[in-house]
Design a protein around this motif. Structure first.
Motif, PDB file in Angstrom:
ATOM      1  N   ASP A   1     -26.481  64.322 -28.402  1.00 33.95           N
ATOM      2  CA  ASP A   1     -25.724  64.988 -29.463  1.00 33.95           C
ATOM      3  C   ASP A   1     -25.690  64.209 -30.774  1.00 33.95           C
ATOM      4  O   ASP A   1     -25.293  64.730 -31.791  1.00 33.95           O
ATOM      5  N   THR A   2     -26.022  62.908 -30.719  1.00 33.17           N
ATOM      6  CA  THR A   2     -25.931  62.138 -31.962  1.00 33.17           C
ATOM      7  C   THR A   2     -27.198  62.341 -32.770  1.00 33.17           C
ATOM      8  O   THR A   2     -28.301  62.198 -32.264  1.00 33.17           O
ATOM      9  N   GLY A   3     -27.011  62.718 -34.011  1.00 35.50           N
ATOM     10  CA  GLY A   3     -28.161  63.092 -34.820  1.00 35.50           C
ATOM     11  C   GLY A   3     -28.617  61.991 -35.753  1.00 35.50           C
ATOM     12  O   GLY A   3     -27.980  60.949 -35.893  1.00 35.50           O
ATOM     13  N   ILE A   4     -29.750  62.263 -36.367  1.00 37.76           N
ATOM     14  CA  ILE A   4     -30.319  61.329 -37.340  1.00 37.76           C
ATOM     15  C   ILE A   4     -30.499  62.106 -38.634  1.00 37.76           C
ATOM     16  O   ILE A   4     -30.919  63.260 -38.627  1.00 37.76           O
TER      17      ILE A   4
ATOM     18  N   VAL B   1     -24.548  53.510 -28.730  1.00 38.44           N
ATOM     19  CA  VAL B   1     -24.608  54.872 -28.223  1.00 38.44           C
ATOM     20  C   VAL B   1     -25.808  55.622 -28.798  1.00 38.44           C
ATOM     21  O   VAL B   1     -25.977  55.686 -30.008  1.00 38.44           O
TER      22      VAL B   1
ATOM     23  N   LEU C   1     -19.955  61.030 -22.565  1.00 37.15           N
ATOM     24  CA  LEU C   1     -19.102  61.279 -23.736  1.00 37.15           C
ATOM     25  C   LEU C   1     -17.701  60.705 -23.523  1.00 37.15           C
ATOM     26  O   LEU C   1     -17.083  60.169 -24.441  1.00 37.15           O
TER      27      LEU C   1
END
Lengths: 323, 265
Positions: A88-91, A84, A51
């Motif tokens: 934690d990165t959503g779709i 990236v 991060l």
């Protein structure tokens, strides 16, 4: 120029109730075109490190640069260079795969026409062409990970950060993703990935840093790390607990795991008869003994003092798949 | 290959994406619309007979013969609260990690924040417009002529954006869509501590005091002025001022809380 240069970074989270040192002191360097693995258990500080490097979290102390750009002061420029795909990165589940690619292409500055073209390229690249017009909520876990990977590639980044890319995937989907990651590396993309799977680090990473409790405790290629242990690992198994306890007193520098004792020595095979003789003369019965070259698992045990949970699961899954 | 990446293009792309999300969940639009229409029909059915044409010549003739004109602003204000969905849209993106994905890209943080507010604004216009349309069908007839409908819609829009700002601030502060949803409880005091069913002069005691401090009062009164009484400019000005101040306050709060949310920890 180094792809990534991390110098003594530290991250602390301070609140009224807590003072948490999530990353205590992490340094490493990644060359362009290699896959670098950050291996460690949950809570070791891997994701926090990622991060910080992806500009999503500030660095409390120390410095880091991506392709010579300081992560803290040149964050906008850094974001142009990196792709990236984080835990934690959503779709957006309500959109289709095609709509997501198209939207992301447009956000990266592609024209409508170029976005359509790039969307088709990426759908083919990650093998989602047939599911392109289905809403993402109907995708399997593996398909979502491939979609996530594809979305991180829209702008053809020079450096790709993947945070536990295969966690929770079945062995087949994991293998597909591994192949894709290797193919990207072969095309010149530098990849920094975190994993808690030893096999994944062994299979994919050109170099590995083992992180434990916010510190890098070992770093090198898989072979260098294994060689660093020195010699072979002899494993003694016992059926009887008394035998195990007695053996611990007779053999020096052992590491116990369940009903087994492990000892690392040079030229293990030639030393087994001597050990068996010592144990036998003291009335200790050994149910089995073996000498093996050290695995990454042994390296992890050596440098952290405990075994990485979950690595056994992935091994079993892989074995089932092979059968 | 890469072309325009201006703030407005980013805002347009993100707004379009959020409109798609709304369109894919049509049922989520219904409750507020149904409640607003329900107010219109039920209050007209229950009270129209008393305060409508039959009240002519009595002290209760505040609707001046057309109770729909009198009660329509309540339904419009209720419909305008649909702007509060903005906060829920934004927090859904935060919860799902989509917000973080956008943060990892070189796009404007403000475009990420403003997109759900744009969609909230569209929602306010659409829902208020639909209720207005129903009102027209069942007999609404503004005292100032048809321009009255535009005035009512414009006040509703400003008021709705106030609720959009409030919900974004509450949503970001609570960090959960349930929190943003729960914050919309403000709906009840806003609607019912106001001259909803009768003019303010007919309220008494604590309710009269509460209504005097409730900005919804002035919004409803402004709408009623153009619907029932005609050009009462001072009342109209107070209505726009109340809605405008409320919107300015909550949008400022939204901007401050969103700025905090987009800062690096």
């Amino acid at each position: 120029m180094l792809a990534v240069d991390v110098k003594n970074i530290k991250k602390t989270f301070v609140s009224k109730q807590d003072y948490v040192e999530a990353v205590k002191d992490v340094s490493f360097q990644v060359k362009q075109g290699e896959i670098f693995g950050l291996l460690g258990p949950n809570g070791a500080g891997k994701s926090t490190t990622i991060l910080m490097l992806t500009t999503l979290l500030s660095i409390t102390e120390g410095s880091a640069s991506i392709l010579g750009l300081d992560v803290s002061s040149k964050d906008k420029e850094v974001r142009e260079k990196i792709g990236v795909a984080l835990q934690d990165t959503g779709i957006d589940n309500l959109l289709t795969g095609r709509e997501l690619f198209f939207t992301t292409c447009r956000l990266w500055g592609y024209s409508n026409k170029d976005s359509e073209k790039r969307t088709t390229e990426l759908l083919e690249l990650v093998g989602l062409m047939e599911a392109a017009d289905r809403r993402v909520k109907t995708y399997s876990g593996g398909m979502k990970r491939r979609l996530d990977l594809g979305l991180s590639l829209v702008h053809s980044p020079e450096i790709l950060f993947l945070d536990e890319p295969t966690t929770g995937l079945d062995p087949g989907s994991r293998r597909v993703l591994w192949d894709e990651i290797k193919r990207l590396r072969d095309n010149g993309v530098t990849i920094i990935l975190t994993t808690q799977y030893l096999e994944e680090a062994d299979e994919l990473a050109d170099r590995i840093a083992i992180i434990d409790e916010g510190l890098v405790v070992a770093e090198g290629t898989s072979d260098e790390l294994k060689a660093g242990i020195g010699g072979d690992v002899i494993t003694f198994a016992f059926e009887n607990n008394n035998d195990l306890e007695n053996a611990k007193n007779i053999l020096k520098n052992t590491v116990q795991e369940k009903n087994e004792l492990r000892i690392t020595v040079e030229d293990g095979a030639s030393k087994i008869p001597g050990y068996l003789k010592d144990l036998g003369s003291n009335g200790v019965e050994v149910s089995s003994v073996s000498a093996n070259k050290p695995t990454l698992d042994d390296v992890f045990l050596e440098v952290t003092g405990y075994r990485l949970e979950g690595s056994e699961d992935i091994t079993n899954e892989e074995e089932k798949r092979k059968r | 290959m890469k072309s325009n990446r201006s703030f407005l293009v980013q805002l347009q792309i993100l707004t379009k994406r959020m409109v798609l999300r709304v369109v894919r969940r049509p049922l989520a639009e219904l409750p507020n619309l149904i409640i607003s229409a329900f107010f219109l029909f039920v209050y007209d059915g229950a009270l129209g007979g008393v305060f409508g044409g039959t009240a002519s010549g009595t002290p209760f003739d505040f609707a001046k013969g057309n109770f729909i004109n009198f009660i329509l602003p309540v339904s419009i204000v209720s419909a305008s609260l649909s702007g509060a969905a903005s906060g829920i849209y934004l927090v859904e993106d935060i919860e799902s990690g989509v917000f973080k994905r956008y943060q990892s890209m070189p796009i404007s943080r403000w475009a990420i924040i403003l997109a759900p507010m744009n969609v909230g604004a569209l929602r306010v216009l659409l829902q208020s417009g639909l209720i207005l349309f129903i009102g027209i069908i069942i007999g609404a007839d503004p005292a100032v002529g048809n321009i009255g409908f535009l005035i009512v819609l414009s006040i509703a829009f400003i008021w709705g954006m106030g609720f959009a700002g409030y919900s974004v601030a509450a949503g970001v502060k609570s960090g959960s869509s349930q929190g943003a949803q729960a914050a919309t409880f403000l709906f009840f005091p806003a609607i019912f501590l106001a001259p909803t069913f009768v003019p303010r002069e007919a309220l008494k005691g604590w309710l009269e005091t509460a209504a005097a401090y409730n900005p919804t009062t002035y919004v409803i009164e402004a709408m009623r002025a153009v619907m029932v009484d005609g050009w009462e400019l001072d009342i109209l000005f107070r209505g726009y001022l109340s809605a405008g101040l409320f919107a300015a306050l909550t949008l400022t709060l939204a901007v401050l809380s969103a700025r905090k949310a987009t800062e690096k920890a």
